[in-house]
Design a protein around this motif. Structure first.
Motif, PDB file in Angstrom:
ATOM      1  N   CYS A 280     -22.527  17.217  37.757  1.00 27.74           N
ATOM      2  CA  CYS A 280     -23.190  16.747  36.531  1.00 27.74           C
ATOM      3  C   CYS A 280     -22.441  15.570  35.912  1.00 27.74           C
ATOM      4  CB  CYS A 280     -23.330  17.895  35.528  1.00 27.74           C
ATOM      5  SG  CYS A 280     -24.520  19.163  36.071  1.00 27.74           S
ATOM      6  N   LYS A 281     -21.119  15.573  36.057  1.00 28.22           N
ATOM      7  CA  LYS A 281     -20.333  14.438  35.541  1.00 28.22           C
ATOM      8  C   LYS A 281     -20.618  13.167  36.346  1.00 28.22           C
ATOM      9  CE  LYS A 281     -16.548  17.210  33.635  1.00 28.22           C
ATOM     10  NZ  LYS A 281     -17.014  17.067  32.255  1.00 28.22           N
ATOM     11  N   VAL A 282     -20.841  13.330  37.643  1.00 25.07           N
ATOM     12  CA  VAL A 282     -21.218  12.191  38.494  1.00 25.07           C
ATOM     13  C   VAL A 282     -22.555  11.619  38.019  1.00 25.07           C
ATOM     14  CG1 VAL A 282     -21.932  11.498  40.827  1.00 25.07           C
ATOM     15  CG2 VAL A 282     -19.941  12.989  40.526  1.00 25.07           C
TER      16      VAL A 282
ATOM     17  N   LEU B 253     -39.442  25.026  32.408  1.00 26.36           N
ATOM     18  CA  LEU B 253     -39.510  23.900  33.339  1.00 26.36           C
ATOM     19  C   LEU B 253     -38.953  24.248  34.717  1.00 26.36           C
ATOM     20  CD1 LEU B 253     -38.469  21.015  30.903  1.00 26.36           C
ATOM     21  CD2 LEU B 253     -40.774  21.782  31.494  1.00 26.36           C
ATOM     22  N   LYS B 254     -38.615  25.546  34.895  1.00 28.73           N
ATOM     23  CA  LYS B 254     -38.120  26.044  36.186  1.00 28.73           C
ATOM     24  C   LYS B 254     -36.895  25.259  36.674  1.00 28.73           C
ATOM     25  CE  LYS B 254     -42.419  28.182  37.781  1.00 28.73           C
ATOM     26  NZ  LYS B 254     -42.817  28.518  36.429  1.00 28.73           N
ATOM     27  N   ILE B 255     -35.938  25.076  35.762  1.00 26.57           N
ATOM     28  CA  ILE B 255     -34.689  24.404  36.108  1.00 26.57           C
ATOM     29  C   ILE B 255     -33.756  25.440  36.731  1.00 26.57           C
ATOM     30  CG2 ILE B 255     -32.736  23.057  35.253  1.00 26.57           C
ATOM     31  CD1 ILE B 255     -35.418  21.627  34.862  1.00 26.57           C
ATOM     32  N   VAL B 256     -33.417  25.251  38.001  1.00 24.20           N
ATOM     33  CA  VAL B 256     -32.556  26.220  38.703  1.00 24.20           C
ATOM     34  C   VAL B 256     -31.278  25.536  39.185  1.00 24.20           C
ATOM     35  CG1 VAL B 256     -32.380  27.813  40.646  1.00 24.20           C
ATOM     36  CG2 VAL B 256     -34.565  27.561  39.442  1.00 24.20           C
ATOM     37  N   VAL B 257     -31.445  24.453  39.940  1.00 21.71           N
ATOM     38  CA  VAL B 257     -30.301  23.714  40.483  1.00 21.71           C
ATOM     39  C   VAL B 257     -29.829  22.695  39.452  1.00 21.71           C
ATOM     40  CG1 VAL B 257     -29.567  22.139  42.314  1.00 21.71           C
ATOM     41  CG2 VAL B 257     -31.130  24.015  42.842  1.00 21.71           C
ATOM     42  N   LEU B 258     -28.509  22.587  39.287  1.00 24.39           N
ATOM     43  CA  LEU B 258     -27.953  21.573  38.380  1.00 24.39           C
ATOM     44  C   LEU B 258     -27.048  20.651  39.189  1.00 24.39           C
ATOM     45  CD1 LEU B 258     -27.074  23.784  35.284  1.00 24.39           C
ATOM     46  CD2 LEU B 258     -29.131  22.416  35.661  1.00 24.39           C
ATOM     47  N   PRO B 259     -27.101  19.338  38.923  1.00 22.05           N
ATOM     48  CA  PRO B 259     -27.941  18.690  37.907  1.00 22.05           C
ATOM     49  C   PRO B 259     -29.405  18.580  38.332  1.00 22.05           C
ATOM     50  CG  PRO B 259     -26.753  17.035  39.168  1.00 22.05           C
ATOM     51  CD  PRO B 259     -26.250  18.370  39.658  1.00 22.05           C
ATOM     52  N   THR B 260     -30.287  18.612  37.349  1.00 18.77           N
ATOM     53  CA  THR B 260     -31.696  18.291  37.553  1.00 18.77           C
ATOM     54  C   THR B 260     -32.110  17.270  36.507  1.00 18.77           C
ATOM     55  OG1 THR B 260     -32.438  20.354  38.597  1.00 18.77           O
ATOM     56  CG2 THR B 260     -34.066  19.155  37.331  1.00 18.77           C
TER      57      THR B 260
ATOM     58  N   TYR C   8     -39.286  15.444  39.157  1.00 19.13           N
ATOM     59  CA  TYR C   8     -37.907  15.938  39.047  1.00 19.13           C
ATOM     60  C   TYR C   8     -37.032  15.290  40.112  1.00 19.13           C
ATOM     61  CZ  TYR C   8     -39.798  19.884  36.313  1.00 19.13           C
ATOM     62  OH  TYR C   8     -40.433  20.659  35.369  1.00 19.13           O
ATOM     63  N   VAL C   9     -35.769  15.082  39.770  1.00 19.92           N
ATOM     64  CA  VAL C   9     -34.747  14.777  40.770  1.00 19.92           C
ATOM     65  C   VAL C   9     -33.796  15.966  40.742  1.00 19.92           C
ATOM     66  CG1 VAL C   9     -32.899  13.224  41.504  1.00 19.92           C
ATOM     67  CG2 VAL C   9     -34.936  12.285  40.382  1.00 19.92           C
ATOM     68  N   VAL C  10     -33.820  16.749  41.811  1.00 21.88           N
ATOM     69  CA  VAL C  10     -33.057  18.001  41.851  1.00 21.88           C
ATOM     70  C   VAL C  10     -31.823  17.818  42.724  1.00 21.88           C
ATOM     71  CG1 VAL C  10     -33.134  20.458  42.439  1.00 21.88           C
ATOM     72  CG2 VAL C  10     -35.186  19.315  41.552  1.00 21.88           C
ATOM     73  N   GLY C  11     -30.644  18.008  42.110  1.00 20.12           N
ATOM     74  CA  GLY C  11     -29.406  17.834  42.854  1.00 20.12           C
ATOM     75  C   GLY C  11     -29.287  16.430  43.422  1.00 20.12           C
ATOM     76  N   PHE C  12     -28.614  16.316  44.576  1.00 20.24           N
ATOM     77  CA  PHE C  12     -28.382  15.009  45.193  1.00 20.24           C
ATOM     78  C   PHE C  12     -29.149  14.836  46.500  1.00 20.24           C
ATOM     79  CE2 PHE C  12     -23.868  15.202  43.212  1.00 20.24           C
ATOM     80  CZ  PHE C  12     -24.393  14.857  41.973  1.00 20.24           C
TER      81      PHE C  12
ATOM     82  N   PHE D 241     -23.403   8.714  46.077  1.00 20.88           N
ATOM     83  CA  PHE D 241     -24.551   7.805  45.970  1.00 20.88           C
ATOM     84  C   PHE D 241     -24.271   6.733  44.913  1.00 20.88           C
ATOM     85  CE2 PHE D 241     -25.314  11.134  42.835  1.00 20.88           C
ATOM     86  CZ  PHE D 241     -25.818  10.454  41.740  1.00 20.88           C
ATOM     87  N   SER D 242     -24.977   5.619  45.026  1.00 19.65           N
ATOM     88  CA  SER D 242     -24.758   4.503  44.101  1.00 19.65           C
ATOM     89  C   SER D 242     -25.721   4.572  42.915  1.00 19.65           C
ATOM     90  CB  SER D 242     -24.949   3.169  44.828  1.00 19.65           C
ATOM     91  OG  SER D 242     -26.319   3.008  45.180  1.00 19.65           O
ATOM     92  N   THR D 243     -25.390   3.832  41.876  1.00 19.25           N
ATOM     93  CA  THR D 243     -26.282   3.732  40.727  1.00 19.25           C
ATOM     94  C   THR D 243     -27.621   3.143  41.164  1.00 19.25           C
ATOM     95  OG1 THR D 243     -24.398   3.390  39.248  1.00 19.25           O
ATOM     96  CG2 THR D 243     -26.553   2.768  38.401  1.00 19.25           C
ATOM     97  N   GLU D 244     -27.574   2.212  42.131  1.00 19.29           N
ATOM     98  CA  GLU D 244     -28.801   1.585  42.635  1.00 19.29           C
ATOM     99  C   GLU D 244     -29.694   2.603  43.346  1.00 19.29           C
ATOM    100  OE1 GLU D 244     -25.744   0.290  42.984  1.00 19.29           O
ATOM    101  OE2 GLU D 244     -26.031  -1.339  41.525  1.00 19.29           O
ATOM    102  N   ASP D 245     -29.075   3.579  44.035  1.00 19.50           N
ATOM    103  CA  ASP D 245     -29.856   4.630  44.702  1.00 19.50           C
ATOM    104  C   ASP D 245     -30.666   5.419  43.669  1.00 19.50           C
ATOM    105  OD1 ASP D 245     -28.891   4.011  47.242  1.00 19.50           O
ATOM    106  OD2 ASP D 245     -27.205   5.408  47.079  1.00 19.50           O
TER     107      ASP D 245
END
Length: 213
Positions: free
Chosen positions: A99-101, A133-140, A152-156, A165-169
Motif C-alpha cells: 500500500c505504501k508503494v 464494494l467487495k474489497i478483499v485484496v489490498l491495495p485496491t 478496480y485495480v486489484v493488487g499489482f 512497476f512504474s508510475t507510467e504503468d
C-alpha cells in the motif's frame, strides 16, 4: 531480378503519400488565407473562452482538493467526495508495504492529473464500504466516475505482478479506464464497460452513518 520493380513500386508509393500530404497542407494554407479579420477575431475569441473555461475548471478542481493525494477520514466523508468530483481514484489501503508503494505512485499522479481527485481510505476502518464494494485484496483502487464505481485495480497483477512497476504503468492503466485524461480532456476512445459489476455508491449513501461505524 525483381528488385528494380520492387524499388519502382516503393518509390511510387512514397511519392503518392508525399503528394497527399502536400495537397492536405495546401488545403489548410488556402483555408487560412481565406480568413478575413472577422474570422480571425472570432477564432481568437473562441480560444479565449476555451482558456477561461479551463481556468474555471482548474480553480473548481483545486477547491475540491484535486492536485493532491489526501486521506478520507471516515466512510461518511467518502460519499461527499465521490459526489463532488466527476472522476475519483480511491485507494483502499492498510499499513503495509504494498500500500505504501501504491501511495508513492498516486502522490505523483495526483499532481500530474488535476482533473481527477486522488484519495485513500483505511479499509479496515471502513467495514461497510469494504463489504459493499467487495474489497478483499489490498491495495485496491476503486475507479469512480459520476459517483459510480466503474472499475478496480486489484493488487499489482495488472501492473506486472511486482511492486517494481512504474508510475507510467499505473498511469496507463488509469487512462485506459478513462478515470484520468490529458490536458483535462480525454484523448482516448471510449472503452468497453468493465467486466466488474458496477456498484452505485449512491445506493449505499442511504445507509445511516451508524452502519459505517
Amino acid at each position: 531480378m525483381e528488385n528494380p520493380k520492387v524499388q519502382e513500386i516503393i518509390e511510387k508509393q512514397v511519392l503518392t503519400v508525399a503528394k497527399a500530404v502536400e495537397d492536405k497542407l495546401d488545403e489548410e494554407i488556402a483555408a487560412l488565407e481565406r480568413l478575413d479579420v472577422d474570422d480571425l477575431e472570432a477564432l481568437r475569441e473562441r480560444r479565449i473562452q476555451q482558456m477561461k473555461k479551463m481556468a474555471e475548471k482548474r480553480s473548481r478542481w483545486i477547491s475540491l482538493g484535486h492536485g493532491e493525494y489526501s486521506e478520507i477520514p471516515s466512510e461518511k466523508d467518502f460519499f461527499s467526495v465521490v459526489k463532488a468530483s466527476d472522476r475519483v481514484v480511491c485507494h483502499f489501503y492498510r499499513e503495509n508495504w504494498p500500500c505504501k508503494v501504491m501511495d508513492k505512485h498516486l502522490s505523483i499522479l495526483a499532481k500530474q492529473h488535476i482533473e481527477t481527485r486522488f484519495v485513500k481510505i483505511h479499509a479496515e476502518k471502513s467495514p461497510f464500504l469494504a463489504e459493499r464494494l467487495k474489497i478483499v485484496v489490498l491495495p485496491t483502487l476503486a475507479l469512480i466516475k459520476n459517483a459510480k464505481v466503474d472499475d478496480y485495480v486489484v493488487g499489482f497483477d495488472e501492473l506486472g505482478g511486482t511492486d517494481e512497476f512504474s508510475t507510467e504503468d499505473l498511469e496507463d492503466r488509469l487512462a485506459k479506464a478513462q478515470v484520468i485524461s490529458f490536458e483535462g480532456e480525454s484523448s482516448l476512445n471510449p472503452s468497453k464497460s468493465s467486466t466488474q459489476t458496477r456498484r452505485s455508491v449512491r445506493q449505499s449513501e442511504s445507509h445511516d452513518s451508524s452502519d459505517s461505524d
